[in-house]
Structures are given as structure tokens and as C-alpha cells.
Design a protein around this motif. Structure first.
Motif, PDB file in Angstrom:
ATOM      1  N   GLU A 194      43.672  41.402 -52.697  1.00  0.00           N
ATOM      2  CA  GLU A 194      43.511  42.727 -52.068  1.00  0.00           C
ATOM      3  C   GLU A 194      43.643  42.618 -50.556  1.00  0.00           C
ATOM      4  O   GLU A 194      42.691  42.853 -49.830  1.00  0.00           O
ATOM      5  CB  GLU A 194      42.128  43.309 -52.435  1.00  0.00           C
ATOM      6  CG  GLU A 194      41.902  43.554 -53.912  1.00  0.00           C
ATOM      7  CD  GLU A 194      42.596  44.819 -54.415  1.00  0.00           C
ATOM      8  OE1 GLU A 194      42.893  45.697 -53.591  1.00  0.00           O
ATOM      9  OE2 GLU A 194      42.853  44.910 -55.630  1.00  0.00           O
ATOM     10  N   TRP A 195      44.800  42.262 -50.085  1.00  0.00           N
ATOM     11  CA  TRP A 195      45.006  42.172 -48.637  1.00  0.00           C
ATOM     12  C   TRP A 195      45.491  43.521 -48.109  1.00  0.00           C
ATOM     13  O   TRP A 195      46.059  44.335 -48.843  1.00  0.00           O
ATOM     14  CB  TRP A 195      46.064  41.125 -48.303  1.00  0.00           C
ATOM     15  CG  TRP A 195      45.570  39.712 -48.393  1.00  0.00           C
ATOM     16  CD1 TRP A 195      44.327  39.277 -48.742  1.00  0.00           C
ATOM     17  CD2 TRP A 195      46.341  38.525 -48.126  1.00  0.00           C
ATOM     18  NE1 TRP A 195      44.271  37.908 -48.716  1.00  0.00           N
ATOM     19  CE2 TRP A 195      45.490  37.427 -48.337  1.00  0.00           C
ATOM     20  CE3 TRP A 195      47.655  38.279 -47.723  1.00  0.00           C
ATOM     21  CZ2 TRP A 195      45.916  36.104 -48.162  1.00  0.00           C
ATOM     22  CZ3 TRP A 195      48.084  36.972 -47.540  1.00  0.00           C
ATOM     23  CH2 TRP A 195      47.213  35.893 -47.754  1.00  0.00           C
ATOM     24  N   THR A 196      45.266  43.713 -46.805  1.00  0.00           N
ATOM     25  CA  THR A 196      45.820  44.896 -46.122  1.00  0.00           C
ATOM     26  C   THR A 196      47.008  44.416 -45.281  1.00  0.00           C
ATOM     27  O   THR A 196      47.216  43.197 -45.149  1.00  0.00           O
ATOM     28  CB  THR A 196      44.777  45.495 -45.163  1.00  0.00           C
ATOM     29  OG1 THR A 196      44.454  44.466 -44.221  1.00  0.00           O
ATOM     30  CG2 THR A 196      43.521  45.935 -45.895  1.00  0.00           C
ATOM     31  N   ASP A 197      47.706  45.360 -44.672  1.00  0.00           N
ATOM     32  CA  ASP A 197      48.796  44.943 -43.774  1.00  0.00           C
ATOM     33  C   ASP A 197      48.237  44.029 -42.675  1.00  0.00           C
ATOM     34  O   ASP A 197      48.836  43.002 -42.342  1.00  0.00           O
ATOM     35  CB  ASP A 197      49.458  46.168 -43.114  1.00  0.00           C
ATOM     36  CG  ASP A 197      50.274  46.970 -44.120  1.00  0.00           C
ATOM     37  OD1 ASP A 197      50.566  46.439 -45.215  1.00  0.00           O
ATOM     38  OD2 ASP A 197      50.617  48.128 -43.800  1.00  0.00           O
ATOM     39  N   THR A 225      65.748  44.409 -46.135  1.00  0.00           N
ATOM     40  CA  THR A 225      64.343  44.379 -46.546  1.00  0.00           C
ATOM     41  C   THR A 225      64.155  43.179 -47.465  1.00  0.00           C
ATOM     42  O   THR A 225      64.885  43.034 -48.447  1.00  0.00           O
ATOM     43  CB  THR A 225      63.970  45.658 -47.323  1.00  0.00           C
ATOM     44  OG1 THR A 225      64.181  46.784 -46.468  1.00  0.00           O
ATOM     45  CG2 THR A 225      62.521  45.622 -47.778  1.00  0.00           C
ATOM     46  N   ILE A 226      63.220  42.323 -47.094  1.00  0.00           N
ATOM     47  CA  ILE A 226      62.892  41.199 -47.985  1.00  0.00           C
ATOM     48  C   ILE A 226      61.655  41.594 -48.777  1.00  0.00           C
ATOM     49  O   ILE A 226      60.631  41.981 -48.202  1.00  0.00           O
ATOM     50  CB  ILE A 226      62.614  39.911 -47.187  1.00  0.00           C
ATOM     51  CG1 ILE A 226      63.856  39.513 -46.392  1.00  0.00           C
ATOM     52  CG2 ILE A 226      62.190  38.778 -48.120  1.00  0.00           C
ATOM     53  CD1 ILE A 226      63.712  38.246 -45.571  1.00  0.00           C
ATOM     54  N   VAL A 227      61.768  41.523 -50.078  1.00  0.00           N
ATOM     55  CA  VAL A 227      60.632  41.847 -50.953  1.00  0.00           C
ATOM     56  C   VAL A 227      60.145  40.518 -51.519  1.00  0.00           C
ATOM     57  O   VAL A 227      60.832  39.889 -52.322  1.00  0.00           O
ATOM     58  CB  VAL A 227      61.087  42.799 -52.077  1.00  0.00           C
ATOM     59  CG1 VAL A 227      59.891  43.223 -52.915  1.00  0.00           C
ATOM     60  CG2 VAL A 227      61.805  44.015 -51.501  1.00  0.00           C
ATOM     61  N   LEU A 228      58.996  40.091 -51.031  1.00  0.00           N
ATOM     62  CA  LEU A 228      58.552  38.728 -51.333  1.00  0.00           C
ATOM     63  C   LEU A 228      57.433  38.720 -52.376  1.00  0.00           C
ATOM     64  O   LEU A 228      56.292  39.104 -52.083  1.00  0.00           O
ATOM     65  CB  LEU A 228      58.077  38.048 -50.043  1.00  0.00           C
ATOM     66  CG  LEU A 228      57.571  36.623 -50.177  1.00  0.00           C
ATOM     67  CD1 LEU A 228      58.677  35.682 -50.652  1.00  0.00           C
ATOM     68  CD2 LEU A 228      56.997  36.125 -48.854  1.00  0.00           C
ATOM     69  N   PHE A 229      57.738  38.271 -53.564  1.00  0.00           N
ATOM     70  CA  PHE A 229      56.727  38.086 -54.607  1.00  0.00           C
ATOM     71  C   PHE A 229      56.061  36.722 -54.365  1.00  0.00           C
ATOM     72  O   PHE A 229      56.758  35.737 -54.149  1.00  0.00           O
ATOM     73  CB  PHE A 229      57.372  38.109 -56.000  1.00  0.00           C
ATOM     74  CG  PHE A 229      57.946  39.445 -56.382  1.00  0.00           C
ATOM     75  CD1 PHE A 229      59.164  39.875 -55.869  1.00  0.00           C
ATOM     76  CD2 PHE A 229      57.263  40.291 -57.254  1.00  0.00           C
ATOM     77  CE1 PHE A 229      59.692  41.114 -56.201  1.00  0.00           C
ATOM     78  CE2 PHE A 229      57.775  41.525 -57.604  1.00  0.00           C
ATOM     79  CZ  PHE A 229      59.000  41.946 -57.076  1.00  0.00           C
ATOM     80  N   GLY A 230      54.729  36.685 -54.422  1.00  0.00           N
ATOM     81  CA  GLY A 230      54.037  35.420 -54.146  1.00  0.00           C
ATOM     82  C   GLY A 230      53.773  35.256 -52.663  1.00  0.00           C
ATOM     83  O   GLY A 230      53.771  34.146 -52.138  1.00  0.00           O
ATOM     84  N   ALA A 231      53.522  36.381 -51.992  1.00  0.00           N
ATOM     85  CA  ALA A 231      53.376  36.358 -50.532  1.00  0.00           C
ATOM     86  C   ALA A 231      52.094  35.659 -50.067  1.00  0.00           C
ATOM     87  O   ALA A 231      51.980  35.285 -48.902  1.00  0.00           O
ATOM     88  CB  ALA A 231      53.402  37.785 -49.991  1.00  0.00           C
ATOM     89  N   THR A 232      51.127  35.496 -50.978  1.00  0.00           N
ATOM     90  CA  THR A 232      49.882  34.829 -50.563  1.00  0.00           C
ATOM     91  C   THR A 232      49.914  33.342 -50.929  1.00  0.00           C
ATOM     92  O   THR A 232      48.937  32.627 -50.745  1.00  0.00           O
ATOM     93  CB  THR A 232      48.654  35.483 -51.243  1.00  0.00           C
ATOM     94  OG1 THR A 232      48.816  35.341 -52.671  1.00  0.00           O
ATOM     95  CG2 THR A 232      48.552  36.956 -50.910  1.00  0.00           C
TER      96      THR A 232
END
Ligand code: BG6
Length: 488
Positions: free
Chosen positions: A46-49, A5-12
């Protein structure tokens, strides 16, 4: 391949869009991602999947090296992506994140192997690492890794402080510090070039090498990063990290097939042998410059201090050239010249190994017009290796003529640095990541330069944009009887 599982901070953010998603996608297309792979993107928006997946898809269209012929593949890739709103300072958001990760791990029936990728400003590293620790996100029964990007500190002390805080939550062998230069395919080949070629290995020392030149020139200026760049300059932005990493990778001596810790150990030895500079002597071996207005490929460009967001009186360095000496058995007496600058004549990243010229003793005066042997390792704009040797030119009375043996690998479609690095981090291979020892020693080595710049002990030489930098950089080599190769 272990599920992950990659947990990406700063995904936007920009880096994720331009580099991380395309890199993951290319790995996926090359079957280099684990079959069970999940990515949780985090950001304040506030993004959704669904909107996250649409954004990732767009970034692949815009920036991916390759596109899949089969639309089903793209769909399969995007299904791995989930999004969660997270405020970095809010502890409850980490609890929510933990639930989401656990839920996904259960759905996919994968163990809790979690890679936390911090694609955010360094000011957030500490808070995130502490919250990962406190929330229990990092204490599940699998492995955990932390991937961070430079800058690792602003100077020696701040780098140490940061490392101390990170090490409360992650052990050194769980921390993967990205220096994207170490991901460049030609940099990754440096190690094997020496190891697998006895000819090169035999010549890799001060008996045969006259000097080494490492250049990373760019045509871009400060771009939209005035706030950041005006505080760091070329010394912190490029020299302390990328350039010293290239130096280490060039100078390491690797007699046998080496494991990751061996490579890093050998790199550390190079840094240990690097002759320290004294603050008052910095000016004798370091040239600093700042670009003025000029033109690049026929297009006029403004000077550094006229760039938006830059103080008109800024003394920040946009160019640095330096002469370094490695005081060990292999390299004693061989100058390493390093330079990097913005708004230079051309984008070029290369290492030139200039060999000694024994002809002075063996040829008669009329025959001494031969060029030195050069080994050129090109990283940008093209990737490849060239060897310059001399032959006699039958058409011109047998005069000596240098010819170039081109060892360009012929692969047009190289994987990008981020593909190599993300792949290695997922597999737990830390060879091409910066170890803390390297980071600490690099900061310690540049510290007198930072102080000398701060106290204005080194002149700031202006250079016109679109040139090869200040003439003083040429004079630095001329003092030793050399010149920068391939400056046009
Ligand atoms: C980054 C620097 O680390 O490297 C940038 O912050 C620089 O200022 C960039 O432009 C250069 O990378 P490359 O791969 O284009 O040589």
C-alpha cells in the motif's frame, strides 16, 4: 525520442530497486530518456506516490552508478513516478490502472506508447499478459511492448506453453526478452569487433582458430535463492541462456553492417548448426559438479548441501562445463568449451579465442617454445580486450616471449547492462534481446542434458569451494590437447 509510459509490475521488488531505477536514472542523466516520460509502478504494497518516490530515491542513492550534482535533476526525475496498488489476478485493478495511465498521458500530452515491464516471477507472466489484453491496456492507438526477464520456461515444453500464451497478447516483435548478458558492454562490442576489423574478420574461422573458451565463474554461492536455484541448477540458471547467448554472439559471422533481424538471423544459424547431443552420450562432453565446503579468498564457506534451504541429498549442479561443436563451414572442427560455476576461485567472465599454432611447421625444435596467439575478451571483473602475441626478448638471448597488447577501452564508467537494454527496448531496437527462436532452440539443445542429469547418467563431481571446479573439467580439454587459460 518518442514519449513513453513504462508500466512496471513488481515495482517494490529487488530487481527494480537494484537495477531498473538506477538504470533509468543514469539514462536520464545522460539525456537518453525521452523528455516526456512517465513511469507507473505497480505492486501489492500500500504505497503512495510519495512513498514510492522516496523508495526510488533511496535505491538511486544505494545503487546508482552516478549521482547528480544538481538536486533539481533528481527531483525532476522522481516527478515522473506514480504508484498504483495492483493485485495481479484482479481484473478491476487493471481498469483502475488504465484510467491512471490515460490520465497521465493526457496531463503530459503524450501518445499511448506503453512499455509493460514484468519484473515479477515467471509464474505471473501469463496472467498479466492476458489481463493487459482483456482490459484494453494494450489496444490504444500507440505502440505496446512487453519486457520480460528469464527464466523463459523450465524446459522446452514449458517454454513453448509460455510463449504460446504470451503470443495471444503480444506479437513476437513486441516482446523483449531480457538476457542481461546481452546488455553487457563487451558483449555488445563483439559484433562490431568483427564487423569493423578486417584483421579479426579474416581470422574468425576454423582455418585460424584452434578452440574457443567461454567462462562465467562466480565466487558467490546459492545466496538467498535456495528455493529457486535447487530446482534449476547451473544448466538452467546460466547455461541454457547466458552461456549459449555468449556462444551465439561469438560464433556469428557478420560480413556487413547488420540490422537487428540480421544479427538474430545469424544467431539462429549458429544454433541450427550446433551439433545435438544424444542423452546417452552427454557424459562424454558435459561435466557437472557441485561445490563442497572450502574457502574463498581466505574465508571459509560451507558446501552446497549445507546451505539453508538445500536438501542434504540434493544432486543439483552448481557447475557445468561442456564441449560443443558447431557443424558449419566456418567452425567445423573447432571445439567451443563453455563453463560456469558458483563458488569458484574468482569472479571472471571471459571469452578466450585460442589461435592455431603454425610455428610447429616453421620453427626449429629449439625455437618451438612460443605461446599461442590469444584474443581475450574480458567482461568481468574488468572489461577489455587483450591480444597475446609473441616477440623475441632481447634480454634473454632472443628467446620468444609472449606480450599482451591491451585494448582496454579506458572507459572506467561503463553503462550497465540494464541501461543498454532498457534504452534499446524504449527505442524498439531488439538486437540484444533473445528472440523466441533462440530461446526455443537453446531449450531443445539442452534437453538431452536435462534428461541425462535427471536420470543420473552423468556423474556429479564434487569440487571444493574456491577452486576452478572439478578436475574432470580440466580433463575435458586435456583430451583435445588444450587447457583452460588463465586459471590460477
Ligand atoms: C543471473 C543468475 O541470471 O546471472 C545468477 O540467475 C547469476 O545466478 C547472475 O549470479 C550472474 O550475472 P553476472 O552479471 O554477475 O555475471
Amino acid at each position: 525520442m518518442e514519449p513513453i509510459t513504462i508500466v512496471l509490475f513488481g515495482a517494490t521488488g529487488d530487481l527494480a530497486k537494484r537495477k531498473i531505477y538506477p538504470a533509468l536514472y543514469n539514462l536520464f542523466l545522460d539525456n537518453k530518456l525521452p523528455r516526456s516520460f512517465s513511469l507507473i509502478g505497480l505492486g501489492r504494497r500500500e504505497w503512495t506516490d510519495a512513498s514510492f518516490q522516496a523508495n526510488v530515491e533511496q535505491s538511486l542513492r544505494d545503487f546508482s552508478r552516478r549521482q547528480a550534482n544538481d538536486p533539481a535533476l533528481l527531483k525532476e526525475f522522481l516527478q515522473a513516478f506514480r504508484y498504483s496498488v495492483l493485485d495481479i489476478g484482479q481484473k478491476k485493478d487493471y481498469q483502475k490502472l488504465l484510467l491512471l495511465i490515460e490520465q497521465r498521458e493526457e496531463q503530459l500530452r503524450i501518445p499511448p506508447n506503453r512499455m509493460f515491464y514484468l519484473s515479477v516471477g515467471p509464474e505471473f507472466f501469463e496472467t498479466i499478459a492476458a489481463n493487459i489484453q482483456d482490459s484494453g491496456l494494450g489496444s490504444a492507438n500507440g505502440w505496446k511492448r512487453l519486457v520480460i526477464e528469464k527464466p523463459f520456461g523450465h524446459d522446452l515444453q514449458s517454454a513453448r506453453d509460455l510463449n504460446q500464451k504470451l503470443s495471444n497478447a503480444f506479437a513476437e516483435d513486441e516482446i523483449y526478452r531480457i538476457d542481461h548478458y546481452l546488455g553487457k558492454p563487451m558483449v555488445q562490442r563483439l559484433e562490431s569487433l568483427q564487423q569493423t576489423n578486417p584483421v579479426i574478420q579474416a581470422l574468425w574461422n576454423n582455418r585460424h582458430i584452434a578452440n574457443v573458451q567461454i567462462t562465467a565463474n562466480e565466487t558467490v554461492g546459492v545466496e538467498e535463492r535456495a528455493g529457486y536455484y535447487d530446482h534449476v541448477g547451473a544448466i538452467r540458471d546460466m547455461f541454457q541462456n547466458h552461456m549459449l547467448q555468449l556462444l551465439m554472439m561469438t560464433a556469428i559471422q557478420l560480413p556487413q553492417k547488420s540490422a537487428s533481424d540480421k544479427v538474430r538471423f545469424k544467431k539462429k544459424q549458429v544454433m541450427e548448426a550446433l551439433e545435438p547431443l544424444q542423452k546417452q552420450d552427454v557424459g562424454a562432453s558435459v561435466i557437472r559438479g557441485q561445490y563442497e565446503a572450502g574457502s574463498i579468498q581466505g574465508k571459509p564457506v560451507i558446501g552446497y548441501t549445507s546451505e539453508p534451504g538445500i536438501a542434504p541429498a540434493s544432486k543439483n549442479d552448481t557447475f557445468i562445463a561442456a564441449r560443443l561443436q558447431i557443424d558449419d563451414y566456418f567452425w567445423r572442427g573447432v571445439p567451443f568449451y563453455i563453463r560456469t560455476g558458483k563458488r569458484m576461485k574468482e569472479k571472471s567472465t571471459r571469452i578466450v579465442i585460442e589461435f592455431k599454432d603454425p610455428s610447429k611447421q616453421t620453427l626449429s625444435a629449439s625455437e618451438d617454445l612460443i605461446a599461442p596467439n590469444l584474443l581475450v575478451i574480458e567482461m568481468s571483473p574488468h572489461e577489455g580486450i587483450t591480444l597475446q602475441i609473441n616477440t623475441k626478448d632481447p634480454q634473454h638471448k632472443g628467446e620468444f616471449k609472449p606480450i599482451h597488447i591491451d585494448l582496454h577501452p579506458g572507459e572506467k564508467d561503463f553503462p550497465e547492462a540494464y541501461e543498454n537494454l532498457i534504452h534499446d527496448a524504449m527505442h524498439g531496437d531488439a538486437t540484444f534481446f533473445a528472440h523466441w527462436d533462440e530461446v526455443e532452440m537453446s531449450w531443445a539443445w539442452v534437453e538431452p542434458i536435462l534428461e541425462a542429469f535427471e536420470e543420473n547418467l552423468v556423474p556429479l563431481h564434487p569440487y571444493a569451494a574456491g577452486t576452478n571446479g572439478p578436475v574432470e573439467s580440466d580433463a575435458l580439454l586435456a583430451q583435445d590437447g588444450y587447457h583452460w587459460w588463465f586459471d590460477t
